[in-house]
Design an enzyme around this catalytic site. Structure first.
Site, mmCIF file in Angstrom:
data_model
loop_
_atom_site.group_PDB
_atom_site.id
_atom_site.type_symbol
_atom_site.label_atom_id
_atom_site.label_comp_id
_atom_site.label_asym_id
_atom_site.label_seq_id
_atom_site.Cartn_x
_atom_site.Cartn_y
_atom_site.Cartn_z
ATOM 1 N N HIS A 136 -7.329 2.900 3.437
ATOM 2 C CA HIS A 136 -6.903 3.671 4.911
ATOM 3 C C HIS A 136 -8.348 3.677 5.635
ATOM 4 C CE1 HIS A 136 -3.098 4.589 2.945
ATOM 5 N NE2 HIS A 136 -2.845 5.544 4.129
ATOM 6 N N CYS A 195 -4.406 -1.558 -1.884
ATOM 7 C CA CYS A 195 -4.433 -0.069 -2.407
ATOM 8 C C CYS A 195 -5.513 0.077 -3.561
ATOM 9 C CB CYS A 195 -3.040 0.545 -2.600
ATOM 10 S SG CYS A 195 -3.011 2.223 -3.084
ATOM 11 N N ASP A 234 0.804 -1.221 0.028
ATOM 12 C CA ASP A 234 0.063 0.089 -0.037
ATOM 13 C C ASP A 234 0.978 1.345 -0.096
ATOM 14 O OD1 ASP A 234 -2.268 1.754 0.273
ATOM 15 O OD2 ASP A 234 -2.122 1.717 2.211
ATOM 16 N N SER A 235 0.156 2.277 -0.287
ATOM 17 C CA SER A 235 0.991 3.595 -0.081
ATOM 18 C C SER A 235 1.456 3.826 1.043
ATOM 19 C CB SER A 235 0.142 4.716 -0.914
ATOM 20 O OG SER A 235 -0.767 4.877 0.123
ATOM 21 N N CYS A 241 -10.935 2.610 -0.266
ATOM 22 C CA CYS A 241 -9.693 3.036 0.044
ATOM 23 C C CYS A 241 -9.324 2.211 1.270
ATOM 24 C CB CYS A 241 -9.407 4.738 0.281
ATOM 25 S SG CYS A 241 -7.957 5.227 1.037
ATOM 26 N N GLU A 285 -2.669 9.165 7.843
ATOM 27 C CA GLU A 285 -1.503 9.068 7.820
ATOM 28 C C GLU A 285 -0.648 9.910 8.713
ATOM 29 O OE1 GLU A 285 1.062 7.271 5.510
ATOM 30 O OE2 GLU A 285 -0.818 6.224 5.223
HETATM 31 N N1 DGL Z 1 -4.781 3.245 0.660
HETATM 32 C C1 DGL Z 1 -4.857 3.579 -0.429
HETATM 33 C C2 DGL Z 1 -6.196 3.386 -1.386
HETATM 34 O O1 DGL Z 1 -6.678 2.332 -0.914
HETATM 35 C C3 DGL Z 1 -4.443 5.034 -0.961
HETATM 36 C C4 DGL Z 1 -4.384 6.058 -0.080
HETATM 37 C C5 DGL Z 1 -3.388 7.327 -0.628
HETATM 38 O O2 DGL Z 1 -2.470 6.905 -0.894
HETATM 39 O O3 DGL Z 1 -4.030 8.232 -1.366
HETATM 40 O O4 DGL Z 1 -6.489 3.888 -2.279
#
Ligand code: DGL
Length: 271
Positions: free
Chosen positions: A192, A69, A6-7, A190, A156
């Site tokens: 996150h 992600c 993931d990012s 997402c 984050e």
């Molecule tokens: N967690 C990621 C997603 O599912 C990306 C979040 C990000 O880096 O903007 O899209």
């Protein structure tokens, strides 16, 4: 090992479910925290960063990589699967994403046929959910996407329990429901966003199903490995999990430990 990318921290919400449903395998998690968020970055940039991460995980011994992600799944997965993987020294390695399994599950989770999708600006503007849901359900579901550009920075920056999170979560939920009040299922598109789950549930109208991807992706991977024994036999089974981050290890370990409920010792890597 199964590579999970993931990012940033969001992929931990997927990893946790993978380890719960498939505890026997070894996992290698990589968070590109130094370059997160991806959600506001250009398509080409997300593709290049994701390819670097995939190559890195494969170089460390992962024949299978999960893009945990949505942004990377929306903007990079297809090109990596169709163009890059076949040219690699071992083209039998595989990369899987999170959007397709989520789309396959959503039909069972809505009664009204009106589905909302929260995602990063990149995921929502890519139209990936609209396209995939359109194909799979032949126009029977109505999809409304809504971008939440503040949610990933809140996570984050470890502000997901703070009052700023209340403000932005309520604002985005109200905005989505105002567009289509018949929505009865909302995809957290997402990885996150489950870290904001308690606030999302607090402000979501009663009766709306909040769909987390972790259990869906884990069930889908279990099914994939049943159907692909040639991949299954390549995966080591020690029940271990290692964590890599492109940012400082202290910051990563602190939040990751809160999230996984166990001590996380991360290693810093450069992609
Ligand atoms: N967690 C990621 C997603 O599912 C990306 C979040 C990000 O880096 O903007 O899209």
């Amino acid at each position: 090992m199964i590579g999970v990318f993931d990012s940033g921290f969001g992929g931990l919400s997927i990893l946790r479910e993978l380890r719960r449903v498939l505890p026997q395998y070894d996992y290698l998690f990589l968070g590109d925290n130094a370059r997160a968020p991806y959600g506001t970055r250009a398509m080409q940039t997300v593709y290049e960063f994701t390819l670097q991460a995939v190559r890195y995980l494969m170089s460390q011994g992962c024949p299978l990589v999960i893009l945990a992600c949505n942004t990377a799944s929306a903007k990079a997965l297809r090109t990596i699967q169709q163009r890059d993987l076949p040219q690699m020294d071992d083209p039998s390695r595989r990369v899987l994403g999170v959007i397709r399994p989520t789309v396959e599950a959503v039909g069972e989770l809505t009664r009204s046929g009106h589905v909302g999708v929260f995602g990063t600006p990149g995921t929502v503007s890519s139209g990936s959910y609209d396209i995939e849901i359109g194909h799979l359900y032949d126009g029977r579901l109505t999809v409304t996407g809504h971008a939440c550009p503040m949610w990933v920075p809140l996570v984050e920056n470890r502000e997901s329990d703070g009052p700023g999170a209340d403000y932005f979560v309520k604002k985005d939920i109200d905005a989505l429901m105002a567009v289509d009040p018949e929505i009865d299922a909302v995809i957290l598109g997402c990885t996150h966003y489950p870290l904001l789950l308690s606030k999302i549930k607090r402000y979501m109208p009663d009766g709306v199903n909040v769909i987390e991807q972790g259990p869906i992706v884990a069930a889908s991977l279990a099914d994939y490995l049943r159907r692909h024994p040639e991949m299954d036999v390549r995966l080591s089974r020690g029940g271990t999990c290692r964590y890599l981050t492109t940012d400082t290890v202290d910051k990563f370990s602190e939040l990751a430990s809160v999230f996984t409920g166990e001590e996380v010792i991360a290693t810093k890597v450069n992609l």
